[in-house]
Design a protein around this motif. Structure first.
Motif, PDB file in Angstrom:
ATOM      1  N   UNK A  44       0.742   4.071  34.648  1.00 18.17           N
ATOM      2  CA  UNK A  44       0.724   2.677  34.209  1.00 18.17           C
ATOM      3  C   UNK A  44       0.403   2.528  32.728  1.00 18.17           C
ATOM      4  N   UNK A  45      -0.510   3.358  32.211  1.00 17.64           N
ATOM      5  CA  UNK A  45      -0.839   3.301  30.786  1.00 17.64           C
ATOM      6  C   UNK A  45       0.351   3.717  29.931  1.00 17.64           C
ATOM      7  N   UNK A  84       8.075   8.214  31.211  1.00 15.73           N
ATOM      8  CA  UNK A  84       6.654   8.241  31.557  1.00 15.73           C
ATOM      9  C   UNK A  84       6.313   9.458  32.406  1.00 15.73           C
ATOM     10  N   UNK A  85       7.189   9.815  33.331  1.00 12.79           N
ATOM     11  CA  UNK A  85       6.942  10.990  34.160  1.00 12.79           C
ATOM     12  C   UNK A  85       6.998  12.268  33.318  1.00 12.79           C
ATOM     13  N   UNK A 115       6.376  -0.587  26.963  1.00 15.29           N
ATOM     14  CA  UNK A 115       6.641  -2.022  26.908  1.00 15.29           C
ATOM     15  C   UNK A 115       6.173  -2.643  25.594  1.00 15.29           C
ATOM     16  N   UNK A 116       5.073  -2.132  25.042  1.00 16.17           N
ATOM     17  CA  UNK A 116       4.587  -2.641  23.757  1.00 16.17           C
ATOM     18  C   UNK A 116       5.590  -2.349  22.642  1.00 16.17           C
ATOM     19  N   UNK A 117       6.186  -1.174  22.675  1.00 13.47           N
ATOM     20  CA  UNK A 117       7.203  -0.838  21.672  1.00 13.47           C
ATOM     21  C   UNK A 117       8.420  -1.732  21.826  1.00 13.47           C
ATOM     22  N   UNK A 118       8.803  -2.037  23.049  1.00 12.64           N
ATOM     23  CA  UNK A 118       9.940  -2.935  23.282  1.00 12.64           C
ATOM     24  C   UNK A 118       9.664  -4.331  22.740  1.00 12.64           C
ATOM     25  N   UNK A 119       8.416  -4.748  22.731  1.00 10.33           N
ATOM     26  CA  UNK A 119       8.041  -6.059  22.178  1.00 10.33           C
ATOM     27  C   UNK A 119       7.912  -6.022  20.662  1.00 10.33           C
ATOM     28  N   UNK A 120       8.012  -4.845  20.072  1.00 14.61           N
ATOM     29  CA  UNK A 120       7.860  -4.728  18.633  1.00 14.61           C
ATOM     30  C   UNK A 120       6.457  -4.418  18.180  1.00 14.61           C
ATOM     31  N   UNK A 121       5.563  -4.130  19.103  1.00 10.89           N
ATOM     32  CA  UNK A 121       4.178  -3.800  18.770  1.00 10.89           C
ATOM     33  C   UNK A 121       4.087  -2.290  18.543  1.00 10.89           C
ATOM     34  N   UNK A 122       3.892  -1.878  17.298  1.00  7.57           N
ATOM     35  CA  UNK A 122       3.854  -0.466  16.932  1.00  7.57           C
ATOM     36  C   UNK A 122       2.441   0.029  16.659  1.00  7.57           C
ATOM     37  N   UNK A 123       1.444  -0.662  17.178  1.00  8.14           N
ATOM     38  CA  UNK A 123       0.060  -0.247  16.924  1.00  8.14           C
ATOM     39  C   UNK A 123      -0.229   1.114  17.539  1.00  8.14           C
ATOM     40  N   UNK A 124       0.258   1.354  18.744  1.00  8.26           N
ATOM     41  CA  UNK A 124       0.014   2.643  19.394  1.00  8.26           C
ATOM     42  C   UNK A 124       0.693   3.776  18.635  1.00  8.26           C
TER      43      UNK A 124
END
Length: 231
Positions: A74-75, A48-49, A81-90
């Motif tokens: 934070x964004x 992130x940095x 974290x979304x990618x870790x959950x399997x959410x590839x929308x971003x």
């Protein structure tokens, strides 16, 4: 004049209240100074940095003045974290926007090349246009693989390494002995295991016994022969 200045200051104060403009990066404090220093080191080398440094390096000063640094960090963490959950929308949205931008770049470079007066300038612009078109295609292909992962059909293969020798129950006394000689020995060994009477019957070299064992196979009598042999 004083009234105008006061109104402008009031509007600026309202805009500052709406947008946070914190510029310091928040770091989690540990129980000891060493733990706090380790947390800060992890923050500096975090993905992130790294993304934050690239994003804020070439942005306009007006935009950076309104940007809140902890909110941006934070964004970026939320996307990870979304990618870790399997959410590839971003990731899908990012690839689609990149493909659109590359398509626009391809069109612009193509127009520049066609309008160039010199052949060298035209060649350079068109070559860059084709590179943008290739990157656009690769981006769309990556997006397609994310949406519909390819299915791999694997067949089982019996792969052996090195030469193999298969002995179907036939002992081999000499490794370099020809295969024909080994088969003859094997057949001879099987014949020796049979009784004496059967061994004589199976021996092709033994003379056949004469007698009336087959009375029906007698010679044809002259009476049964045709008179006209020319037929």
């Amino acid at each position: 004049m004083n009234q105008r200045k006061s109104k402008a200051q009031a509007q600026n104060n309202k805009s500052e209240d709406k947008h946070l403009t914190r510029k310091q990066i928040e770091c989690v404090e540990g129980e000891t100074k060493e733990a706090t220093a380790l947390n800060f080191a992890k923050l500096v080398i975090s993905p992130e940095m790294a993304s934050f440094r690239v994003i804020t390096n070439r942005e306009r000063e007006e935009l950076m003045a309104q940007l809140d640094t902890p909110s941006l960090i934070g964004a970026l963490r939320e996307q990870t974290q979304a990618v870790h959950r399997g959410d590839m929308k971003a990731a899908e949205a990012m690839l689609m926007n990149q493909a659109t931008a590359l398509q626009s770049l391809f069109v612009k470079l193509t127009e520049t090349g066609l309008q160039a007066g010199l052949l060298r300038q035209q060649e350079t612009a068109l070559r860059l246009a084709l590179k943008a078109q290739s990157q656009c295609r690769a981006t769309l292909e990556t997006l397609s693989n994310i949406k519909n992962p390819p299915v791999v059909y694997a067949k089982q293969a019996n792969v052996t390494t090195g030469p193999q020798q298969i002995n179907n129950g036939v002992p081999s006394s000499a490794p370099n002995e020809p295969a024909g000689a080994r088969q003859k020995k094997s057949r001879k060994n099987k014949l020796k295991e049979l009784p004496h009477e059967q061994e004589q019957w199976l021996d092709a070299a033994a003379p056949g016994a004469t007698g009336g064992a087959h009375p029906r196979a007698e010679a044809v009598a002259p009476i049964h022969r045709p008179q006209n042999r020319g037929g």
